[in-house]
Write a protein that holds these residues in place. Structure first.
Motif, PDB file in Angstrom:
ATOM      1  N   PHE A 242       0.835  -1.202   0.000  1.00  0.00           N
ATOM      2  CA  PHE A 242       0.000   0.000   0.000  1.00  0.00           C
ATOM      3  C   PHE A 242       0.874   1.258   0.000  1.00  0.00           C
ATOM      4  N   ALA A 243       1.952   1.235   0.773  1.00  0.00           N
ATOM      5  CA  ALA A 243       2.872   2.379   0.798  1.00  0.00           C
ATOM      6  C   ALA A 243       3.552   2.544  -0.564  1.00  0.00           C
ATOM      7  N   VAL A 244       3.900   1.427  -1.194  1.00  0.00           N
ATOM      8  CA  VAL A 244       4.511   1.484  -2.530  1.00  0.00           C
ATOM      9  C   VAL A 244       3.550   2.142  -3.515  1.00  0.00           C
ATOM     10  N   PHE A 245       2.284   1.751  -3.464  1.00  0.00           N
ATOM     11  CA  PHE A 245       1.304   2.316  -4.396  1.00  0.00           C
ATOM     12  C   PHE A 245       1.158   3.821  -4.201  1.00  0.00           C
ATOM     13  N   GLU A 346       4.385  12.508   2.911  1.00  0.00           N
ATOM     14  CA  GLU A 346       3.194  11.983   3.578  1.00  0.00           C
ATOM     15  C   GLU A 346       2.054  11.922   2.574  1.00  0.00           C
ATOM     16  N   TYR A 347       1.239  10.857   2.668  1.00  0.00           N
ATOM     17  CA  TYR A 347       0.167  10.646   1.707  1.00  0.00           C
ATOM     18  C   TYR A 347      -1.143  10.337   2.440  1.00  0.00           C
ATOM     19  N   ARG A 355      -8.064   0.062  -2.107  1.00  0.00           N
ATOM     20  CA  ARG A 355      -7.291  -0.876  -1.285  1.00  0.00           C
ATOM     21  C   ARG A 355      -7.692  -2.316  -1.595  1.00  0.00           C
ATOM     22  N   LYS A 356      -8.996  -2.522  -1.774  1.00  0.00           N
ATOM     23  CA  LYS A 356      -9.480  -3.863  -2.087  1.00  0.00           C
ATOM     24  C   LYS A 356      -8.948  -4.340  -3.434  1.00  0.00           C
ATOM     25  N   GLU A 357      -8.922  -3.444  -4.422  1.00  0.00           N
ATOM     26  CA  GLU A 357      -8.407  -3.791  -5.751  1.00  0.00           C
ATOM     27  C   GLU A 357      -6.916  -4.124  -5.690  1.00  0.00           C
ATOM     28  N   ILE A 358      -6.171  -3.321  -4.934  1.00  0.00           N
ATOM     29  CA  ILE A 358      -4.729  -3.560  -4.810  1.00  0.00           C
ATOM     30  C   ILE A 358      -4.455  -4.870  -4.079  1.00  0.00           C
TER      31      ILE A 358
END
Length: 374
Positions: A242-245, A346-347, A355-358
């Motif tokens: 998630f952080a990478v995305f 910061e994001y 999030r579900k798709e990733i």
């Protein structure tokens, strides 16, 4: 507030300059021809400057080939260390840490952006400091000609690199075939390998030391790299997907603005592309990882490296059988201390649907490295 001088540099980077001035005239015309000269109006000044610099590159490159070609031709590239990992996974941080070990050498920014001419022109690399921002446009990492950089940029001269998709964003999906070089014509594979080997020979001739090499795209090319360097060492760094995305989303938007000749893609298109690209890269990585002989691969978490960099690198050296850590350690500790105040971007949190798709598309990475995907 950003100093006024840096504001000017950022404006120029987004409208005029680009990372692809190292193309020769032949390569530049071939690229334009391939895309039907489809340069959007706002980027015509950038294209004009690229035309000028390509002419200069061709002239200096011909001189460099005559002067250094015979000296470089028979150079043997010593056992390299490849840093693997998707963009925004901590590869730059790891590369910078390893670059403090003086038993190794590494390609710097000037060299990879000027692969045809750097042996002749690097003495003039201070020009970049006058025109470029002090940090990278997507984060706070130092931007300077002498800092370690990705060898992938040097292979853009072959027009066989996913990075070329940043120049022509409407073709980004086409250039993703060069993430892994699967189903790519053999002549393109050989052209890419020749350009990569020539870069490594030049660097080896210049420094006389083994190379530390970092390019995220190499993560999906393990078989190719082992074919070229059977004894190569590899270190793979991974990070919370998630952080990478979140980080990659900003990085791609910034890089397209800083290099493109066509209007950048809309955010929703970039999101879908990041998901596809990550999946393609790691499908290849997981398929080819076991090709690496025992003792030549080490994997680490970015979160561990961030928390305890010295301990993580000590383990890396032990696992890969790299000698000399005690000699390297003081330089490493000095670098860590000097950069202890670095502030990451910061994001905002991602929407639940995204999030579900990733988590569905990248499920193997979440499971492989024990990151929560909920």
């Amino acid at each position: 507030m950003t100093p006024r001088a840096d504001e000017v540099r950022i404006f120029l980077a987004n409208r005029l300059f680009t990372s692809f001035f190292g193309l020769s005239v032949e390569e530049w015309i071939k690229l334009l021809w391939k895309h039907g000269f489809a340069v959007d109006a706002p980027y015509l000044p950038r294209a004009a400057l690229m035309t000028l610099t390509s002419a200069v590159t061709s002239l200096i490159g011909a001189y460099e080939n005559r002067k250094y070609g015979p000296r470089v031709a028979d150079v043997e590239v010593r056992r390299p260390l490849f840093v693997l990992g998707h963009w925004r996974s901590g590869t730059t941080h790891l590369h910078n840490l390893l670059a403090q070990d003086e038993q190794f050498a590494y390609p710097n920014m000037w060299q990879v952006l000027n692969p045809h001419t750097f042996l002749s022109t690097e003495r003039y690399s201070a020009i970049m400091k006058l025109a470029a921002p002090k940090t990278r446009l997507m984060d706070n990492v130092t931007f300077a000609p002498e800092v370690p950089h990705e060898d992938e940029f040097a292979t853009c001269t072959t027009l066989c690199s996913p990075c070329v998709g940043w120049i022509f964003p409407r073709w980004a999906g086409y250039y993703d075939r060069y993430l892994t070089f699967r189903a790519v014509p053999e002549d393109e594979v050989e052209r890419w390998k020749a350009a990569l080997m020539l870069l490594y020979k030049k660097l080896t001739w210049k420094f006389g030391r083994p190379l530390i090499l970092k390019s995220p795209a190499h993560t999906g090319r393990i078989a190719l790299l082992l074919e070229m360097f059977p004894d190569a060492r590899f270190v793979h760094i991974h990070r919370d997907p998630f952080a990478v995305f979140r980080s990659a989303r900003r990085s791609i938007q910034v890089m397209e603005r800083a290099t493109c000749l066509q209007n950048p893609r809309p955010p929703d298109e970039i999101d879908a592309w990041i998901i596809r690209r990550y999946r393609a890269l790691y499908d290849a990585f997981f398929e080819e990882r076991d090709l690496i002989p025992e003792g030549q691969l080490h994997e680490m978490r970015f979160e561990d490296l961030e928390r305890a960099p010295v301990a993580c690198l000590r383990e890396l050296y032990e696992r890969l059988g790299i000698p000399g850590f005690e000699v390297f350690q003081p330089s490493l500790e000095n670098y860590v201390s000097a950069n202890s105040g670095y502030r990451k971007n910061e994001y905002r949190e991602l929407p639940a649907s995204l999030r579900k798709e990733i988590s569905k598309a990248w499920r193997r990475s979440f499971d492989e490295w024990n990151y929560p995907c909920g």
